[in-house]
Scaffold this active site. Structure first.
Site, PDB file in Angstrom:
ATOM      1  N   CYS A 111       0.845  -1.191   0.000  1.00  0.00           N
ATOM      2  CA  CYS A 111       0.000   0.000   0.000  1.00  0.00           C
ATOM      3  C   CYS A 111       0.885   1.247   0.000  1.00  0.00           C
ATOM      4  O   CYS A 111       1.721   1.427   0.893  1.00  0.00           O
ATOM      5  CB  CYS A 111      -0.898  -0.004   1.216  1.00  0.00           C
ATOM      6  SG  CYS A 111      -1.800   1.542   1.387  1.00  0.00           S
ATOM      7  N   VAL A 112       0.665   2.099  -0.970  1.00  0.00           N
ATOM      8  CA  VAL A 112       1.581   3.230  -1.166  1.00  0.00           C
ATOM      9  C   VAL A 112       1.577   4.205   0.008  1.00  0.00           C
ATOM     10  O   VAL A 112       2.641   4.677   0.433  1.00  0.00           O
ATOM     11  CB  VAL A 112       1.317   3.938  -2.521  1.00  0.00           C
ATOM     12  CG1 VAL A 112      -0.072   4.556  -2.581  1.00  0.00           C
ATOM     13  CG2 VAL A 112       2.361   5.011  -2.797  1.00  0.00           C
TER      14      VAL A 112
END
Lengths: 127, 129, 123
Positions: B77-78
């Site tokens: 997840c960025v």
């Protein structure tokens, strides 16, 4: 999102938030998951249980510890069409909280209701 | 069956090892892993910079090997990743950081990829600590 | 086999330091199954913990409705499994576990995820 017409495009997803805010990032991480599911038009149930109910307590001033106010975000949930928001009555009771002390209007439910939400859901996330 | 595996915890918790063990066993049993999704502290499993002491199991390396062998779709997840110093070359350039730290085979992307994976998978199994 | 809508729960914390097991037992229902893993396997030794809130309520309700023989954990209709590797790592001999706890390998865990409609992780 990958468009694939063979896939279902809507599922019932239940998110059970069990951690108090600010001590760690779990409550915020769960809120982000809920908002993301709502943005992608999923049927969302947002459940507060155990220490997660502390997220709903009125009067939070997290600026005192350089944290962002999580409870303020809850009032924006209707904008994301998240309206199935539940709080576990036993968790409230054990922490001496009453529904009047909470930041948003929320459905107070018992563990049978949470069990039913789990049974009806396609997937359940706890954090 | 098609599985999506969600990892919430860092390699320092056994939960990350359990996720790895579950993934390997599911693949051995002939199941498909639609996606590995690393979220919150779980993104630390996708660090290229961690060094494991000799004699200890190197979980981040083990993930990379498994992902390469089975060509798994592995997403960190960025937003979780940036906060924890897991960045690819593109983000390193954008935020003017001295180097990239995302392990080979892993991709930075958003939570939409978890929603997509949930829609596409028969089962979602989460590992947290 | 399992009812089509049954849920597999996983618990990976000891009940002495975490409310994960208690939360699981409050919402798990007859027909569901629980996999104990990591530090959750310590709960396998403690029948009292497993017969906590959730199980006890189901057992009592079932007993009252049937007025049959004395209730046992099994009569809650919930299967309890513990991962063998985690037991072994922690020095818990399988023969010390109560009869209602079944020890399983990872491949059995994967199979249980398949035979239940969804998996809920409590940690």
């Amino acid at each position: 999102m990958i468009a694939n017409s063979a896939l279902p495009n809507r599922k019932m997803l239940t998110f059970i938030s069990r951690r108090a805010p600010y001590g760690n990032g779990a409550a915020k991480a769960m809120l982000d998951m809920v908002l993301s599911a709502a943005v992608f038009d999923q049927q969302v149930n947002y459940v507060f249980m155990d220490d997660g109910v502390q997220q709903l307590r009125r009067g939070q001033e997290p600026a005192a510890i350089d944290a962002k106010n999580l409870s303020a975000a809850f009032s924006a949930l209707p904008l994301y069409e998240v309206s199935n928001i539940f709080v576990d009555s036993e968790s409230l009771q054990r922490r001496g909280l009453s529904p009047e002390q909470l930041v948003i209007d929320i459905i107070v439910c018992d563990s049978d209701k949470i069990a039913e939400l789990i049974r009806q859901s396609d997937a359940v996330f706890t954090l | 069956m098609k599985f999506t595996i969600v990892v919430y915890s860092a390699p320092s918790s056994q939960a990350a090892w359990s996720a790895y063990q579950f993934t390997r066993t599911a693949l051995d049993a002939g199941h498909e892993i639609y996606r590995l999704f690393f979220y919150a502290d779980g993104v630390l499993n996708s660090s290229a910079l961690s060094v494991t002491p000799q004699g200890e199991f190197d979980l981040t390396q083990a993930w990379q090997t498994l992902i390469a062998e089975h060509e798994l779709d592995a997403i960190s997840c960025v937003s979780s990743a940036l906060k924890r110093g897991i960045i690819d070359t593109q983000e390193a350039a954008r935020y003017e950081r001295p180097g990239a730290s995302l392990a080979a085979g892993m991709t930075l992307s958003g939570l939409g990829q978890l929603v997509d994976a949930t829609l596409a998978s028969d089962r979602v199994v989460s590992f947290g600590a | 086999m399992n009812p089509p809508l049954s849920t597999l729960h996983t618990v990976n914390k000891s009940a002495f330091g975490s409310d994960a097991l208690a939360a699981c037992l409050r919402v798990a229902r007859s027909g569901d199954a629980i996999v104990l893993l990591e530090d959750g396997v310590y709960n396998a030794l403690d029948t009292a913990a497993l017969v906590g809130a959730g199980l006890a309520r189901d057992i009592v309700a079932e007993h009252q409705s049937r007025a049959g023989p004395a209730p046992t954990v099994d009569s809650a209709g919930m299967r309890i499994y513990a991962l063998r590797k985690d037991l072994q790592a922690r020095g818990i001999p399988a023969e010390q576990l109560p009869a209602h706890v079944e020890t399983i390998a990872y491949k059995d865990f994967v199979a249980l995820v398949c035979t239940h409609a969804k998996t809920v992780s409590w940690f």
